[in-house]
Design a protein around this motif. Structure first.
Motif, PDB file in Angstrom:
ATOM      1  N   ILE A   1       0.858  -1.189   0.000  1.00 14.57           N
ATOM      2  CA  ILE A   1       0.000   0.000   0.000  1.00 14.57           C
ATOM      3  C   ILE A   1       0.889   1.232   0.000  1.00 14.57           C
ATOM      4  N   TYR A   2       0.551   2.165  -0.849  1.00 16.44           N
ATOM      5  CA  TYR A   2       1.151   3.500  -0.782  1.00 16.44           C
ATOM      6  C   TYR A   2       0.073   4.457  -0.284  1.00 16.44           C
ATOM      7  N   TRP A   3       0.456   5.324   0.645  1.00 20.28           N
ATOM      8  CA  TRP A   3      -0.456   6.375   1.123  1.00 20.28           C
ATOM      9  C   TRP A   3      -0.082   7.682   0.445  1.00 20.28           C
TER      10      TRP A   3
ATOM     11  N   GLY B   1       5.783   7.031 -12.738  1.00 20.54           N
ATOM     12  CA  GLY B   1       5.572   5.591 -12.656  1.00 20.54           C
ATOM     13  C   GLY B   1       4.105   5.217 -12.835  1.00 20.54           C
ATOM     14  N   VAL B   2       3.857   3.939 -12.734  1.00 18.22           N
ATOM     15  CA  VAL B   2       2.483   3.440 -12.842  1.00 18.22           C
ATOM     16  C   VAL B   2       1.676   3.940 -11.634  1.00 18.22           C
ATOM     17  N   CYS B   3       2.331   3.938 -10.464  1.00 12.82           N
ATOM     18  CA  CYS B   3       1.639   4.333  -9.228  1.00 12.82           C
ATOM     19  C   CYS B   3       1.255   5.805  -9.258  1.00 12.82           C
ATOM     20  N   GLY B   4       2.214   6.647  -9.610  1.00 10.02           N
ATOM     21  CA  GLY B   4       1.931   8.081  -9.641  1.00 10.02           C
ATOM     22  C   GLY B   4       0.950   8.459 -10.739  1.00 10.02           C
TER      23      GLY B   4
ATOM     24  N   ASN C   1       6.942   4.571 -18.580  1.00 10.02           N
ATOM     25  CA  ASN C   1       7.047   5.261 -17.288  1.00 10.02           C
ATOM     26  C   ASN C   1       7.118   4.289 -16.109  1.00 10.02           C
ATOM     27  N   TYR C   2       7.262   3.013 -16.374  1.00 10.81           N
ATOM     28  CA  TYR C   2       7.297   2.005 -15.301  1.00 10.81           C
ATOM     29  C   TYR C   2       8.545   2.168 -14.434  1.00 10.81           C
ATOM     30  N   LEU C   3       8.358   2.133 -13.126  1.00  8.73           N
ATOM     31  CA  LEU C   3       9.480   2.164 -12.176  1.00  8.73           C
ATOM     32  C   LEU C   3       9.688   0.745 -11.677  1.00  8.73           C
ATOM     33  N   ALA C   4      10.820   0.164 -11.983  1.00  7.32           N
ATOM     34  CA  ALA C   4      11.035  -1.248 -11.651  1.00  7.32           C
ATOM     35  C   ALA C   4      11.292  -1.449 -10.170  1.00  7.32           C
ATOM     36  N   CYS C   5      10.528  -2.358  -9.616  1.00 10.90           N
ATOM     37  CA  CYS C   5      10.675  -2.765  -8.217  1.00 10.90           C
ATOM     38  C   CYS C   5      11.596  -3.979  -8.207  1.00 10.90           C
ATOM     39  N   SER C   6      11.412  -4.810  -9.236  1.00  7.66           N
ATOM     40  CA  SER C   6      12.208  -6.022  -9.394  1.00  7.66           C
ATOM     41  C   SER C   6      12.336  -6.291 -10.896  1.00  7.66           C
TER      42      SER C   6
ATOM     43  N   SER D   1       3.863  -7.990 -14.700  1.00  8.80           N
ATOM     44  CA  SER D   1       2.586  -7.260 -14.745  1.00  8.80           C
ATOM     45  C   SER D   1       2.319  -6.620 -13.388  1.00  8.80           C
ATOM     46  N   GLU D   2       1.436  -5.629 -13.426  1.00  9.58           N
ATOM     47  CA  GLU D   2       1.197  -4.826 -12.218  1.00  9.58           C
ATOM     48  C   GLU D   2      -0.244  -4.338 -12.223  1.00  9.58           C
ATOM     49  N   ILE D   3      -0.819  -4.225 -11.027  1.00 11.43           N
ATOM     50  CA  ILE D   3      -2.148  -3.616 -10.900  1.00 11.43           C
ATOM     51  C   ILE D   3      -2.096  -2.610  -9.755  1.00 11.43           C
TER      52      ILE D   3
ATOM     53  N   ILE E   1       0.155  -4.151  -6.682  1.00 14.82           N
ATOM     54  CA  ILE E   1       0.576  -5.560  -6.707  1.00 14.82           C
ATOM     55  C   ILE E   1       1.387  -5.834  -7.973  1.00 14.82           C
ATOM     56  N   ASP E   2       2.499  -6.527  -7.792  1.00 14.06           N
ATOM     57  CA  ASP E   2       3.353  -6.943  -8.910  1.00 14.06           C
ATOM     58  C   ASP E   2       3.300  -8.460  -9.048  1.00 14.06           C
ATOM     59  N   SER E   3       3.418  -8.914 -10.278  1.00 12.77           N
ATOM     60  CA  SER E   3       3.509 -10.357 -10.530  1.00 12.77           C
ATOM     61  C   SER E   3       4.635 -10.628 -11.520  1.00 12.77           C
TER      62      SER E   3
HETATM   63  N1  SME Z   1       6.153  -0.222 -10.387  1.00 13.72           N
HETATM   64  C1  SME Z   1       5.700   0.938  -9.650  1.00 13.72           C
HETATM   65  C2  SME Z   1       6.630   1.260  -8.517  1.00 13.72           C
HETATM   66  C3  SME Z   1       6.322   0.549  -7.276  1.00 13.72           C
HETATM   67  S1  SME Z   1       7.123  -0.949  -7.148  1.00 13.72           S
HETATM   68  O1  SME Z   1       6.534  -1.795  -8.182  1.00 13.72           O
HETATM   69  C4  SME Z   1       6.788  -1.618  -5.695  1.00 13.72           C
HETATM   70  C5  SME Z   1       5.543   2.122 -10.599  1.00 13.72           C
HETATM   71  O2  SME Z   1       5.865   2.028 -11.771  1.00 13.72           O
HETATM   72  O3  SME Z   1       5.074   3.155 -10.138  1.00 13.72           O
END
Ligand code: SME
Length: 159
Positions: A44-46, A72-75, A94-99, A104-106, A122-124
């Motif tokens: 969770i991001y607040w 990023g995807v989150c922002g 614009n994806y920010l790599a966590c790993s 894929s990501e939601i 969530i990342d998969s």
């Molecule tokens: N992938 C996200 C960053 C968060 S990490 O995946 C935990 C993004 O592109 O914003």
């Protein structure tokens, strides 16, 4: 779709969840992570002002503990006011790599009093791991969290 009632029951049993949103988030993160076997990282991001700040999570540590709105995807989810379902992160510039293994990501927004206060991310490692059913389930969880958060008037909340 996974059943949301055990999640609501876990929250009801958590006394700290009534006053501590990280305790609430922790219960939700665990419940969601346990029910989505494809999840490799659940967090969770607040939203604090114009920045997302990492709250509870399960999975490897991420360097992205603070993400500006719009990055990023989150922002992007916050900037556009829309959940993000990314079947293949390699196609998002614009994806920010966590790993490096994430495919894929939601991201599902949490709203309280109609304002965005955070998000479930969530990342998969699987391509296209999140179905419409998973999204619907996560929206129910985010809705439950939002209804329990008491500070929708916080200045950081966005419409
Ligand atoms: N992938 C996200 C960053 C968060 S990490 O995946 C935990 C993004 O592109 O914003």
């Amino acid at each position: 779709m996974p059943d949301i009632s055990p999640i609501l029951a876990a929250i009801a049993e958590c006394a700290a969840c009534k006053t501590d949103r990280d305790a609430l988030g922790q219960v939700a993160v665990k419940a969601v992570h346990d029910r989505l076997p494809q999840a490799g990282w659940t967090g969770i991001y607040w939203l604090h002002d114009d920045e997302l700040v990492l709250g509870p999570y399960i999975g490897p540590p991420t360097e992205h503990t603070r993400i500006p709105v719009g990055r990023g995807v989150c922002g992007t989810a916050v900037a556009e006011g829309r959940d993000q379902v990314v079947p293949d992160v390699r196609e998002r510039s614009n994806y920010l790599a966590c790993s490096t293994t994430t495919r894929s990501e939601i991201v599902v927004l949490i709203r309280a009093g109609g304002k965005i206060v955070g998000q479930i991310d969530i990342d998969s490692d699987k391509v296209d791991a999140f179905s419409a059913d998973d999204h619907a389930f996560l929206k129910l969880v985010a809705g439950a969290l939002g209804s329990l958060l008491v500070d929708p008037q916080e200045p950081s909340a966005r419409g």
